[in-house]
Write an enzyme that holds these catalytic residues in place. Structure first.
Site: not given
Length: 452
Positions: A337, A113
């Site tokens: 994350d 991404g």
């Protein structure tokens, strides 16, 4: 007592891997000194800025995962001369800002991404050139409107599935106009995409966020010669275009997102002590350290220094008793994350841990909230999925079973760490996903395990 030979085994069938972890009944611990792969965010940006700068950029410590490979492949197709990727030294001969070539084929960002979203800012501002971009099945399902909409406000011409909200996308490069974009989410990818578009746009382009996201783009753009103004009071950053970028030497520190797996492993496995060297400790990325500190983890930051503009240090972690806490608010963008591995820490903490304001995790490589809840519960944990997070009641022993990564690298590695403290064999299907950001994860795990 010697460790069983089948404690950690990796089986490969065609392109798929299965990782089995079978802790001995006598227990195990983790001991050693680790050098983790280079920071993924910095690796992407070094390749991109090197490609559009004038002159030569030297990158040392680049991450050799699949995502940076996708970035390198795309920018080679756009005209940059990028040497074979390795950790020692990568040479990028830039083509200069605004000189991207029109590729003869579709640009494929793979699973990345970051590659796709950041690259869109450069493609949209490449006047009179046409580009098509896509990715793998996972990436084609992830939202692109968060970067497409602000680029369209700047005058970009972008088409794609579902109103240009999903890849594949087609882009007709245009002369853009500067804007002040008030982002509804704190996202380094959104911010970076707009700043990259602003590099060749006449005037000042500004992004304001609701909370501070990671600032690797701002730091590196400054180092390459762009005029960047940051306003911490308003979480705003401004770039003045057109810019002139000059090739630099970039030294990539270890990725704190990769270090997080070992920090949690060291904290939850009895008798463990690990030192993780050369970790990037940029303040916009150290939310994981703050969260683990709130949980009572025994972690020390040693040998702090600055390397090529990025703060770096060594981290020592020892096993200790963790306690539940609430992780939410402005802390979330600085550890987004690391939420999957934090969920593992919470499973082994006493009390209840609540993670909120993390709805962004539903549109990552997988729906990380749903997947971590389902897979940990399959192992016997008590995890409740919330609309924007997780509620985890710690202290319940886990039992080894079959689990699945859902082709998500952070899920695969998080489940492996959970398996170290489980009773019986855990088999992780889709373990090959770890190579996205940590190609030698299994090898490092095997090397660290000791009989204690």
């Amino acid at each position: 007592m010697p460790l069983p030979a089948n404690l950690v085994t990796l089986t490969t069938t065609e392109n798929q891997q299965t990782l089995s972890i079978n802790p001995p009944t006598s227990g195990l611990c983790l001991q050693g000194v680790i050098r983790i792969p280079g920071d993924k965010s910095i690796s992407h940006r070094a390749l991109m800025l090197g490609a559009i700068a004038q002159g030569e950029t030297t990158i040392k410590g680049l991450l050799l995962g699949e995502d940076p490979q996708s970035t390198a492949s795309c920018f080679r197709a756009l005209g940059a001369d990028i040497s074979e990727l390795n950790t020692e030294q990568v040479i990028v001969k830039g083509i200069g800002l605004g000189k991207l070539q029109e590729p003869v084929d579709v640009l494929n960002a793979g699973n990345s991404g970051t590659t796709l979203r950041l690259m869109l800012g450069l493609l949209a501002s490449a006047a009179d050139r046409f580009f098509t971009v896509t990715g793998d099945r996972s990436l084609r399902s992830r939202p692109m409107s968060r970067v497409v909409k602000p680029l369209q406000q700047m005058g970009a011409s972008i088409w794609g599935r579902e109103g240009a909200s999903l890849a594949p996308l087609a882009i007709k490069g245009s002369v853009l106009k500067p804007i002040h974009y008030h982002s509804p989410i704190a996202s380094a990818q959104v911010k970076s995409c707009i700043l990259l578009a602003g590099l060749i746009t006449e005037g000042q382009t500004t992004v304001t966020e609701p909370a501070l996201s990671r600032d690797h783009s701002e730091r590196m753009l400054k180092a390459f010669g762009a005029q960047i103004i940051t306003d911490p009071k308003t979480n705003s950053v401004t770039v003045t275009g057109p810019a002139q970028l000059q090739g630099q030497t970039v030294i990539v520190p270890g990725d704190i997102s990769s270090a997080a797996f070992w920090l949690v492993a060291g904290a939850i496995v009895p008798g463990s002590e690990l030192i993780v060297e050369n970790v990037g400790v940029n303040p916009t990325r150290t939310g994981i350290l703050e969260a683990l500190s709130m949980m009572g983890a025994d972690i020390e930051l040693l040998n702090q220094r600055v390397v090529a503009g990025e703060p770096v240090g060594d981290l020592r972690v020892r096993h200790g008793n963790l306690k539940g806490c609430t992780i939410a608010g402005d802390l979330i963008p600085r550890l987004i994350d690391e939420v999957p591995i934090l969920a593992v820490a919470a499973v082994f903490a006493q009390g209840t841990t609540i993670i909120r304001d993390a709805a962004e995790l539903r549109v990552k490589e997988s729906d990380r909230l749903a997947v971590m809840a389902s897979q940990l519960n399959q192992m016997g944990a008590k995890v409740t999925e919330l609309p924007d997070g997780l509620e985890i009641i710690g202290g319940t022993p886990l039992t080894g079973t079959d689990v699945d990564s859902h082709t998500d690298h952070r899920i695969a590695m998080s489940l492996a760490i959970a398996a170290l403290n489980s009773q019986g064999t855990t088999t992780i299907h889709g373990a090959e996903a770890a190579a996205i950001s940590y190609p030698n994860f299994t090898t490092t795990l095997q090397e660290l395990i000791q009989a204690c």
